[in-house]
Motif scaffolding. Sequence first.
Motif, mmCIF file in Angstrom:
data_model
loop_
_atom_site.group_PDB
_atom_site.id
_atom_site.type_symbol
_atom_site.label_atom_id
_atom_site.label_comp_id
_atom_site.label_asym_id
_atom_site.label_seq_id
_atom_site.Cartn_x
_atom_site.Cartn_y
_atom_site.Cartn_z
ATOM 1 N N VAL A 115 -7.776 13.551 -44.014
ATOM 2 C CA VAL A 115 -8.818 12.571 -44.315
ATOM 3 C C VAL A 115 -8.270 11.147 -44.416
ATOM 4 C CG1 VAL A 115 -10.343 14.212 -45.456
ATOM 5 C CG2 VAL A 115 -8.607 13.027 -46.797
ATOM 6 N N LYS A 116 -6.952 11.000 -44.573
ATOM 7 C CA LYS A 116 -6.340 9.675 -44.659
ATOM 8 C C LYS A 116 -4.986 9.715 -43.955
ATOM 9 C CE LYS A 116 -8.330 8.780 -49.252
ATOM 10 N NZ LYS A 116 -8.016 8.467 -50.665
ATOM 11 N N ILE A 117 -4.696 8.675 -43.188
ATOM 12 C CA ILE A 117 -3.412 8.613 -42.495
ATOM 13 C C ILE A 117 -2.910 7.169 -42.439
ATOM 14 C CG2 ILE A 117 -3.916 10.610 -41.028
ATOM 15 C CD1 ILE A 117 -4.409 8.602 -38.724
ATOM 16 N N PHE A 118 -1.650 7.033 -42.052
ATOM 17 C CA PHE A 118 -1.055 5.744 -41.709
ATOM 18 C C PHE A 118 -0.527 5.844 -40.288
ATOM 19 C CE2 PHE A 118 -0.962 5.693 -46.275
ATOM 20 C CZ PHE A 118 -1.158 4.372 -46.626
ATOM 21 N N ILE A 119 -0.676 4.789 -39.514
ATOM 22 C CA ILE A 119 -0.087 4.754 -38.177
ATOM 23 C C ILE A 119 0.759 3.489 -38.051
ATOM 24 C CG2 ILE A 119 -1.975 6.067 -37.139
ATOM 25 C CD1 ILE A 119 -3.068 3.468 -35.975
ATOM 26 N N ASP A 120 1.691 3.514 -37.078
ATOM 27 C CA ASP A 120 2.619 2.379 -36.975
ATOM 28 C C ASP A 120 1.956 1.109 -36.440
ATOM 29 O OD1 ASP A 120 2.190 3.133 -34.377
ATOM 30 O OD2 ASP A 120 4.279 3.655 -33.940
ATOM 31 N N LYS A 121 0.731 1.211 -35.915
ATOM 32 C CA LYS A 121 0.059 0.039 -35.353
ATOM 33 C C LYS A 121 -0.782 -0.726 -36.378
ATOM 34 C CE LYS A 121 -0.222 2.073 -30.737
ATOM 35 N NZ LYS A 121 0.719 1.140 -30.116
ATOM 36 N N HIS A 122 -0.805 -0.230 -37.626
ATOM 37 C CA HIS A 122 -1.626 -0.896 -38.643
ATOM 38 C C HIS A 122 -0.997 -0.704 -40.022
ATOM 39 C CE1 HIS A 122 -5.283 -2.839 -39.998
ATOM 40 N NE2 HIS A 122 -5.410 -1.942 -40.954
ATOM 41 N N PRO A 123 -0.968 -1.746 -40.851
ATOM 42 C CA PRO A 123 -0.265 -1.648 -42.141
ATOM 43 C C PRO A 123 -1.035 -0.918 -43.234
ATOM 44 C CG PRO A 123 -1.224 -3.841 -41.885
ATOM 45 C CD PRO A 123 -1.460 -3.128 -40.588
ATOM 46 N N VAL A 139 -24.454 -2.002 -31.078
ATOM 47 C CA VAL A 139 -23.052 -2.426 -31.054
ATOM 48 C C VAL A 139 -22.167 -1.233 -30.713
ATOM 49 C CG1 VAL A 139 -21.150 -3.392 -32.397
ATOM 50 C CG2 VAL A 139 -23.483 -4.253 -32.732
ATOM 51 N N VAL A 140 -21.301 -1.402 -29.745
ATOM 52 C CA VAL A 140 -20.381 -0.338 -29.330
ATOM 53 C C VAL A 140 -19.035 -0.543 -30.016
ATOM 54 C CG1 VAL A 140 -19.166 0.708 -27.386
ATOM 55 C CG2 VAL A 140 -21.517 -0.098 -27.098
ATOM 56 N N PHE A 141 -18.546 0.501 -30.651
ATOM 57 C CA PHE A 141 -17.247 0.407 -31.320
ATOM 58 C C PHE A 141 -16.139 0.647 -30.306
ATOM 59 C CE2 PHE A 141 -13.708 1.965 -33.901
ATOM 60 C CZ PHE A 141 -13.663 0.985 -34.877
ATOM 61 N N VAL A 142 -15.108 -0.206 -30.351
ATOM 62 C CA VAL A 142 -13.983 -0.122 -29.417
ATOM 63 C C VAL A 142 -12.723 0.274 -30.178
ATOM 64 C CG1 VAL A 142 -12.536 -1.404 -27.787
ATOM 65 C CG2 VAL A 142 -14.997 -1.851 -27.889
ATOM 66 N N CYS A 143 -12.018 1.270 -29.657
ATOM 67 C CA CYS A 143 -10.779 1.748 -30.271
ATOM 68 C C CYS A 143 -9.717 0.664 -30.198
ATOM 69 C CB CYS A 143 -10.309 3.016 -29.557
ATOM 70 S SG CYS A 143 -8.698 3.625 -30.084
ATOM 71 N N ASP A 144 -9.069 0.376 -31.310
ATOM 72 C CA ASP A 144 -8.036 -0.657 -31.360
ATOM 73 C C ASP A 144 -6.696 -0.174 -30.848
ATOM 74 O OD1 ASP A 144 -9.191 -3.137 -32.648
ATOM 75 O OD2 ASP A 144 -9.814 -1.635 -34.111
ATOM 76 N N VAL A 145 -6.595 1.091 -30.458
ATOM 77 C CA VAL A 145 -5.351 1.612 -29.892
ATOM 78 C C VAL A 145 -5.433 1.687 -28.375
ATOM 79 C CG1 VAL A 145 -3.793 3.603 -29.777
ATOM 80 C CG2 VAL A 145 -4.708 2.867 -31.978
ATOM 81 N N CYS A 146 -6.456 2.401 -27.858
ATOM 82 C CA CYS A 146 -6.562 2.557 -26.401
ATOM 83 C C CYS A 146 -7.543 1.569 -25.783
ATOM 84 C CB CYS A 146 -6.967 3.984 -26.055
ATOM 85 S SG CYS A 146 -8.713 4.369 -26.409
ATOM 86 N N HIS A 147 -8.327 0.883 -26.630
ATOM 87 C CA HIS A 147 -9.324 -0.110 -26.203
ATOM 88 C C HIS A 147 -10.493 0.501 -25.427
ATOM 89 C CE1 HIS A 147 -6.475 -3.032 -27.651
ATOM 90 N NE2 HIS A 147 -5.553 -2.585 -26.797
#
Length: 244
Positions: A115-123, A139-147
Amino acid sequence: MKFQENQHFSHKHILNALKLDIGEEIDCNACEKPITDPLHGCNSCHYYLHDECLNTPRSLQHICHPSHPLTLLPNPTYSSRSFSCNACGSEGNAFSFSCAHCEFDLHIYCAKLPVKIFIDKHPHELKLLFNSPCKDENVVFVCDVCHGTVNRDNWVYYCSHCDFGTHSNCTTGYVTRKEEGNSSQSGNEYLMESTARKVEQIEAYNKAQEKLMAATLKAQIQAEGSRAVLDLVDSGSHRKYYYY
């Protein structure tokens, strides 16, 4: 090399504990992902399962679908012989957690997402949402990793503070932090542990109440006993005078 045997509901033959040969590559028939040791399998049928997939429970009550329990199916029951995962939106051809009433299906690995994680692309910590964070349907949501765009009904890992989010399956290499509380738990595990904690709190409260009531009753009994003794003393200490 064989170690032990296991009869699994998904396969007609006994599955033996096996070790991969050096350089050997096979995919799990449950999650369709590459297998590393340990594993169980049937060499004659080329049927292999991760040990974790082998021990996946037959049913699951997941917080994303509270109306019905999800049943573990070894194969999709749709005429297409495939299913579309409600979590990640991608197709599956193997095991799934499924609700026949609602045509709701999850890959078994999606059902176990924390339910909760950390990834190296976000603090900051990302929380798992079961639909798009965009309230406006236009409004379309866009993934901040793959865009790429995210389907409104698919799961998203999201940081509301920064409006940063990703597809649930764009978090390869994520880390979980046990010291952050429940970050390393799946949604269902978190719900069960949360419920268990509440039960423990209620039991502790009830025990405290029982102790308080027992102490109060004891004090009342002692007080009543003390008064009875004083009454006896008082009745014996007063001389009675009889007048003739």
